[in-house]
Write a protein that holds these residues in place. Structure first.
Motif, PDB file in Angstrom:
ATOM      1  N   GLU A  92       0.316   4.143   2.209  1.00  0.00           N
ATOM      2  CA  GLU A  92      -0.194   4.826   3.249  1.00  0.00           C
ATOM      3  C   GLU A  92       1.212   5.748   3.892  1.00  0.00           C
ATOM      4  O   GLU A  92       1.193   6.912   3.871  1.00  0.00           O
ATOM      5  CB  GLU A  92      -0.411   3.975   4.445  1.00  0.00           C
ATOM      6  N   SER A  93       2.251   4.955   3.730  1.00  0.00           N
ATOM      7  CA  SER A  93       3.454   5.657   4.252  1.00  0.00           C
ATOM      8  C   SER A  93       3.811   6.625   3.115  1.00  0.00           C
ATOM      9  O   SER A  93       4.249   7.819   3.584  1.00  0.00           O
ATOM     10  CB  SER A  93       4.778   4.765   4.055  1.00  0.00           C
TER      11      SER A  93
ATOM     12  N   GLY B 249       0.859  -1.160  -0.132  1.00  0.00           N
ATOM     13  CA  GLY B 249       0.030   0.082  -0.016  1.00  0.00           C
ATOM     14  C   GLY B 249       0.877   1.353   0.100  1.00  0.00           C
ATOM     15  O   GLY B 249       1.989   1.159   0.280  1.00  0.00           O
TER      16      GLY B 249
END
Length: 180
Positions: free
Chosen positions: A79-80, A77
């Motif tokens: 997200e970071s 993903g």
């Protein structure tokens, strides 16, 4: 971590990465000014290069720059990277206010570096050991201390010369693990 910084510093100094990054900043400024309407002299060039180099280093050596791109490439993903983008956006506004529009040109090396780490994540899949990722993250955090020293004008640490430490960290980690 310290061995990686030492090895990376020697390699980066031999490759003159700091000088090359400054030259790239100067060349970008020259190209942008030619396409616009002329220059602002030596002081304007120095400010542009300082903004470009500082922003490039801050945005490229942070732990999220490496981990976020690797996570994206590994399929975990974005997200970071989304968090990093928000943080970089706020920081770039502050940098641009004090260092000028050279900060915007830092998007080029950031895209290149994060793109490279994303491709590494895609190619290597889940074979990258957690210890290697941790070593890169810790080394990036140490390099951020050098960036902080530059920003506070305590010492002009040539952080770009230390960037190969990010590649040396996992190699040294594997070497230490093999010797145990």
């Amino acid at each position: 971590m310290l061995a990686a910084v030492l090895v990376g510093g020697v390699a980066g100094s031999l490759l003159r990465l700091e000088d090359r990054l400054e030259d790239l900043g100067g060349a970008l400024r020259g190209a942008l000014l030619r396409s616009a309407r002329g220059g602002a002299g030596h002081e304007g060039r120095e400010r542009f290069v300082a903004g470009f180099v500082t922003a490039s280093l801050v945005f490229c050596v942070g732990p999220l720059a490496v981990l976020g791109a690797l996570d994206d490439g590994l399929g975990h993903g974005i997200e970071s990277l989304a968090v990093k983008s928000a943080l970089d956006g706020f920081a770039s506004v502050a940098f641009a206010a004090s260092l000028g529009w050279g900060v915007g040109a830092a998007a080029l090396p950031v895209a290149a570096l994060q793109g490279a780490f994303t491709v590494v994540g895609l190619v290597l899949g889940d074979v990258v050991p957690e210890a290697d990722v941790t070593a890169m993250t810790a080394t990036g955090g140490l390099l951020l201390l050098g960036v902080g020293m530059r920003l506070l004008r305590l010492r002009q640490v040539p952080v770009a010369d230390l960037l190969p430490a990010l590649a040396a960290a996992p190699l040294i980690t594997e070497l230490v693990a093999a010797l145990r």
